[in-house]
Design a protein around this motif. Structure first.
Motif, PDB file in Angstrom:
ATOM      1  N   LYS A 131       0.794  -1.221   0.000  1.00 56.49           N
ATOM      2  CA  LYS A 131       0.000   0.000   0.000  1.00 56.49           C
ATOM      3  C   LYS A 131       0.831   1.278   0.000  1.00 56.49           C
ATOM      4  CE  LYS A 131      -3.931  -2.215   2.111  1.00 56.49           C
ATOM      5  NZ  LYS A 131      -4.851  -2.302   3.205  1.00 56.49           N
ATOM      6  N   ILE A 132       2.147   1.126  -0.037  1.00 57.62           N
ATOM      7  CA  ILE A 132       3.009   2.296  -0.083  1.00 57.62           C
ATOM      8  C   ILE A 132       3.995   2.137  -1.244  1.00 57.62           C
ATOM      9  CG2 ILE A 132       2.834   2.994   2.336  1.00 57.62           C
ATOM     10  CD1 ILE A 132       5.319   1.377   2.940  1.00 57.62           C
ATOM     11  N   ASN A 133       4.424   3.243  -1.799  1.00 55.51           N
ATOM     12  CA  ASN A 133       5.280   3.230  -2.987  1.00 55.51           C
ATOM     13  C   ASN A 133       6.661   2.628  -2.717  1.00 55.51           C
ATOM     14  OD1 ASN A 133       5.957   3.799  -5.724  1.00 55.51           O
ATOM     15  ND2 ASN A 133       7.095   5.584  -4.991  1.00 55.51           N
ATOM     16  N   PHE A 134       7.255   2.980  -1.578  1.00 54.65           N
ATOM     17  CA  PHE A 134       8.572   2.452  -1.251  1.00 54.65           C
ATOM     18  C   PHE A 134       8.404   1.346  -0.223  1.00 54.65           C
ATOM     19  CE2 PHE A 134      12.465   2.218   1.186  1.00 54.65           C
ATOM     20  CZ  PHE A 134      13.416   2.140   0.185  1.00 54.65           C
ATOM     21  N   TYR A 147      12.325  -2.117  -5.578  1.00 53.89           N
ATOM     22  CA  TYR A 147      12.408  -3.492  -6.076  1.00 53.89           C
ATOM     23  C   TYR A 147      12.148  -3.548  -7.584  1.00 53.89           C
ATOM     24  CZ  TYR A 147      12.525  -5.534  -1.376  1.00 53.89           C
ATOM     25  OH  TYR A 147      12.873  -5.899  -0.106  1.00 53.89           O
ATOM     26  N   SER A 148      11.172  -2.814  -8.054  1.00 51.27           N
ATOM     27  CA  SER A 148      10.848  -2.812  -9.482  1.00 51.27           C
ATOM     28  C   SER A 148      12.043  -2.361 -10.317  1.00 51.27           C
ATOM     29  CB  SER A 148       9.651  -1.906  -9.765  1.00 51.27           C
ATOM     30  OG  SER A 148       8.484  -2.457  -9.206  1.00 51.27           O
ATOM     31  N   ALA A 158       4.566 -11.235  -8.141  1.00 52.51           N
ATOM     32  CA  ALA A 158       4.347 -12.546  -8.753  1.00 52.51           C
ATOM     33  C   ALA A 158       2.856 -12.694  -9.028  1.00 52.51           C
ATOM     34  CB  ALA A 158       4.834 -13.660  -7.824  1.00 52.51           C
ATOM     35  N   GLU A 159       2.493 -12.731 -10.278  1.00 50.51           N
ATOM     36  CA  GLU A 159       1.077 -12.780 -10.646  1.00 50.51           C
ATOM     37  C   GLU A 159       0.402 -14.089 -10.258  1.00 50.51           C
ATOM     38  OE1 GLU A 159      -0.637 -10.184 -11.703  1.00 50.51           O
ATOM     39  OE2 GLU A 159       1.189  -8.984 -11.674  1.00 50.51           O
TER      40      GLU A 159
END
Length: 155
Positions: A120-123, A128-129, A136-137
């Motif tokens: 729920k947070i950007n960092f 990681y991206s 993992a879908e």
């Protein structure tokens, strides 16, 4: 200069305080005692995949992982990486990551890194991206309270 070295028993006390500080920023209310137990657990289970980052004689981060044999090769699992929030964007996380992955690949031929992070947070998901680590879908993290599960199993 940042120095990456193996986690030692003598690091646990100071590193537990870094862990508490790092995860407080994400709403996890660790005590130094509980953090020390967690870090000690990694040291006992897989000491060669437990690293610390030191700067000027102070511990400023750590990275631990366990190895799990899987159908497609060895996976790094139950990973924990953390850096003192005052040291974010200093390259410490990247150095820890690179060193641990090089050890795991050379010693165990590790092929996959698995981790759990905050959704729920950007960092840190944005970080990681940038490293090529994505959601993992086909998998999802699940959890439940032991007492609740036992209660339902006994119905």
């Amino acid at each position: 200069m940042i120095k990456i070295t193996p986690l030692q028993k003598g690091h646990l006390e100071a590193l537990s305080h870094v862990y508490v500080k790092a995860y407080r920023t994400r709403g996890e209310l660790w005590s130094p005692e509980r953090a020390k137990l967690l870090l000690e657990n990694y040291l006992k289970k897989q000491s060669d995949l437990a690293l610390v980052a030191e700067l000027g004689g102070n511990l400023v981060g750590g990275f631990m992982a366990l190895l799990k044999p899987w159908w497609d090769g060895n996976h790094l699992v139950e990973t924990e990486i953390f850096v003192d929030p005052d040291m974010h964007k200093s390259g410490i996380g990247k150095l820890l990551f690179k060193e641990l992955l090089m050890i795991a690949k050379k010693k165990y031929n590790a092929v996959i890194f698995e981790g759990i992070t905050f959704s729920k947070i950007n960092f840190p998901i944005s970080w990681y991206s940038r490293l090529g680590i994505n959601k993992a879908e086909e998998l999802m993290f699940i959890d439940g309270k032991v007492d609740t599960i036992l209660e339902k199993l006994n119905q």
